[in-house]
Design a protein around this motif. Structure first.
Motif, PDB file in Angstrom:
ATOM      1  N   ALA A  20       1.280  16.239  -5.045  1.00 36.71           N
ATOM      2  CA  ALA A  20       2.059  17.203  -4.678  1.00 36.71           C
ATOM      3  C   ALA A  20       1.767  18.443  -5.680  1.00 36.71           C
ATOM      4  O   ALA A  20       1.416  19.699  -5.379  1.00 36.71           O
ATOM      5  N   TYR A  21       1.457  18.054  -6.981  1.00 40.81           N
ATOM      6  CA  TYR A  21       1.099  18.963  -8.100  1.00 40.81           C
ATOM      7  C   TYR A  21      -0.257  19.725  -7.786  1.00 40.81           C
ATOM      8  O   TYR A  21      -0.451  20.916  -7.997  1.00 40.81           O
ATOM      9  N   ALA A  22      -1.204  18.815  -7.353  1.00 38.34           N
ATOM     10  CA  ALA A  22      -2.492  19.326  -7.215  1.00 38.34           C
ATOM     11  C   ALA A  22      -2.650  20.015  -6.007  1.00 38.34           C
ATOM     12  O   ALA A  22      -3.284  20.999  -5.974  1.00 38.34           O
ATOM     13  N   ALA A  23      -1.968  19.806  -4.771  1.00 40.62           N
ATOM     14  CA  ALA A  23      -1.705  20.816  -3.772  1.00 40.62           C
ATOM     15  C   ALA A  23      -1.213  22.172  -4.081  1.00 40.62           C
ATOM     16  O   ALA A  23      -1.638  23.096  -3.809  1.00 40.62           O
ATOM     17  N   ILE A  24      -0.005  21.951  -4.968  1.00 37.05           N
ATOM     18  CA  ILE A  24       0.524  23.248  -5.250  1.00 37.05           C
ATOM     19  C   ILE A  24      -0.468  24.102  -6.155  1.00 37.05           C
ATOM     20  O   ILE A  24      -0.482  25.371  -6.062  1.00 37.05           O
ATOM     21  N   LEU A  25      -1.134  23.478  -7.008  1.00 34.26           N
ATOM     22  CA  LEU A  25      -1.961  24.047  -7.914  1.00 34.26           C
ATOM     23  C   LEU A  25      -2.981  24.692  -7.027  1.00 34.26           C
ATOM     24  O   LEU A  25      -3.487  25.759  -7.427  1.00 34.26           O
ATOM     25  N   LEU A  26      -3.821  23.865  -6.178  1.00 36.58           N
ATOM     26  CA  LEU A  26      -4.813  24.429  -5.429  1.00 36.58           C
ATOM     27  C   LEU A  26      -4.540  25.516  -4.413  1.00 36.58           C
ATOM     28  O   LEU A  26      -5.088  26.761  -4.332  1.00 36.58           O
ATOM     29  N   GLY A  27      -3.178  25.613  -3.741  1.00 30.80           N
ATOM     30  CA  GLY A  27      -2.641  26.693  -3.129  1.00 30.80           C
ATOM     31  C   GLY A  27      -2.316  28.014  -3.822  1.00 30.80           C
ATOM     32  O   GLY A  27      -2.796  28.947  -3.646  1.00 30.80           O
ATOM     33  N   PHE A  28      -1.818  27.785  -5.389  1.00 32.28           N
ATOM     34  CA  PHE A  28      -1.767  28.729  -6.150  1.00 32.28           C
ATOM     35  C   PHE A  28      -3.183  29.423  -6.483  1.00 32.28           C
ATOM     36  O   PHE A  28      -3.328  30.808  -6.389  1.00 32.28           O
ATOM     37  N   MET A  32       0.815  -1.268  -0.086  1.00 29.93           N
ATOM     38  CA  MET A  32       0.043  -0.075   0.056  1.00 29.93           C
ATOM     39  C   MET A  32       0.890   1.397   0.126  1.00 29.93           C
ATOM     40  O   MET A  32       0.643   2.244  -0.507  1.00 29.93           O
ATOM     41  N   ASP A  33       2.052   1.115   0.704  1.00 31.91           N
ATOM     42  CA  ASP A  33       3.013   2.459   0.852  1.00 31.91           C
ATOM     43  C   ASP A  33       3.551   2.619  -0.481  1.00 31.91           C
ATOM     44  O   ASP A  33       3.717   3.972  -0.951  1.00 31.91           O
ATOM     45  N   GLY A  34       3.892   1.726  -1.467  1.00 34.29           N
ATOM     46  CA  GLY A  34       4.198   1.920  -2.704  1.00 34.29           C
ATOM     47  C   GLY A  34       3.260   2.797  -3.759  1.00 34.29           C
ATOM     48  O   GLY A  34       3.637   3.386  -4.421  1.00 34.29           O
ATOM     49  N   GLN A  35       2.079   2.257  -3.526  1.00 31.15           N
ATOM     50  CA  GLN A  35       1.072   3.006  -4.545  1.00 31.15           C
ATOM     51  C   GLN A  35       1.013   4.357  -3.944  1.00 31.15           C
ATOM     52  O   GLN A  35       0.804   5.328  -5.022  1.00 31.15           O
ATOM     53  N   VAL A  36       0.951   4.691  -2.619  1.00 32.62           N
ATOM     54  CA  VAL A  36       0.785   6.220  -2.245  1.00 32.62           C
ATOM     55  C   VAL A  36       2.278   6.958  -2.759  1.00 32.62           C
ATOM     56  O   VAL A  36       2.075   8.100  -3.228  1.00 32.62           O
ATOM     57  N   ALA A  37       3.332   6.170  -2.723  1.00 24.53           N
ATOM     58  CA  ALA A  37       4.577   6.672  -3.117  1.00 24.53           C
ATOM     59  C   ALA A  37       4.564   7.014  -4.618  1.00 24.53           C
ATOM     60  O   ALA A  37       4.914   8.068  -5.177  1.00 24.53           O
ATOM     61  N   ALA A  38       3.748   6.261  -5.609  1.00 26.86           N
ATOM     62  CA  ALA A  38       3.654   6.476  -6.886  1.00 26.86           C
ATOM     63  C   ALA A  38       2.980   7.712  -7.267  1.00 26.86           C
ATOM     64  O   ALA A  38       3.022   8.157  -8.414  1.00 26.86           O
ATOM     65  N   PHE A  39       1.984   7.908  -6.545  1.00 31.88           N
ATOM     66  CA  PHE A  39       1.177   8.937  -6.812  1.00 31.88           C
ATOM     67  C   PHE A  39       1.393  10.283  -6.120  1.00 31.88           C
ATOM     68  O   PHE A  39       0.694  11.496  -6.375  1.00 31.88           O
ATOM     69  N   PHE A  40       2.667  10.277  -5.345  1.00 34.89           N
ATOM     70  CA  PHE A  40       2.966  11.353  -4.631  1.00 34.89           C
ATOM     71  C   PHE A  40       3.160  12.704  -5.351  1.00 34.89           C
ATOM     72  O   PHE A  40       2.881  13.841  -5.195  1.00 34.89           O
ATOM     73  N   PRO A  41       3.947  12.406  -6.725  1.00 30.20           N
ATOM     74  CA  PRO A  41       4.031  13.547  -7.620  1.00 30.20           C
ATOM     75  C   PRO A  41       2.801  14.241  -7.905  1.00 30.20           C
ATOM     76  O   PRO A  41       2.592  15.527  -8.034  1.00 30.20           O
ATOM     77  N   ILE A  42       1.810  13.534  -8.290  1.00 29.22           N
ATOM     78  CA  ILE A  42       0.609  13.899  -8.632  1.00 29.22           C
ATOM     79  C   ILE A  42      -0.259  14.621  -7.777  1.00 29.22           C
ATOM     80  O   ILE A  42      -0.669  16.020  -7.731  1.00 29.22           O
TER      81      ILE A  42
END
Length: 129
Positions: free
Chosen positions: A13-21, A1-11
């Motif tokens: 992070a990008y969504a969080a940065i985009l929403l913050g912007f 399960m931890d590997g799946q979350v790590a695979a989606f981390f860049p997406i």
């Protein structure tokens, strides 16, 4: 399960940065933007034209008919172009045994669109008065 979350981390992070912007820009625009309301600013505006007359006046339906015909022929191209590219490609696409059947179906499709075009033409949809 931890590997799946790590695979989606860049997406994520990008969504969080985009929403913050977006949130920061909305707050800044609301806080720093001008607040001077005038009659001209509060007036409805569309297509660069000042509103004249009543909004409930009738207008010609031909605008809708041309828009519908545009959508019909646009959808036709969306279906016809991929078929034309893949139908006779040697790498795949339509199997050789079904080539004639698929071609016949596309001819019926094009004939239906041609009938719709002739019908619209005979009804005077393309004639502007």
């Amino acid at each position: 399960m931890d590997g799946q979350v790590a695979a989606f981390f860049p997406i994520l992070a990008y969504a969080a940065i985009l929403l913050g912007f977006v949130a920061v820009n909305l707050v800044l625009a609301h806080g720093l933007g001008p607040r001077k309301n005038t009659i001209v600013k509060n007036m409805p505006y569309e297509s660069g034209m000042d509103p004249v007359g009543d909004a409930r006046r009738p207008f010609d339906v031909k605008f809708y008919l041309v828009a519908i015909l545009f959508i019909v022929f646009d959808v036709e191209l969306l279906l016809l172009y991929p078929w034309a590219v893949s139908a006779y490609s040697p790498e795949g696409g339509v199997p050789a045994a079904l080539g004639g059947t698929v071609f016949g179906v596309m001819l019926v499709f094009l004939a239906t669109l041609a009938l719709a075009y002739v019908y619209a033409w005979r009804r005077g949809v393309f004639r502007w008065r």
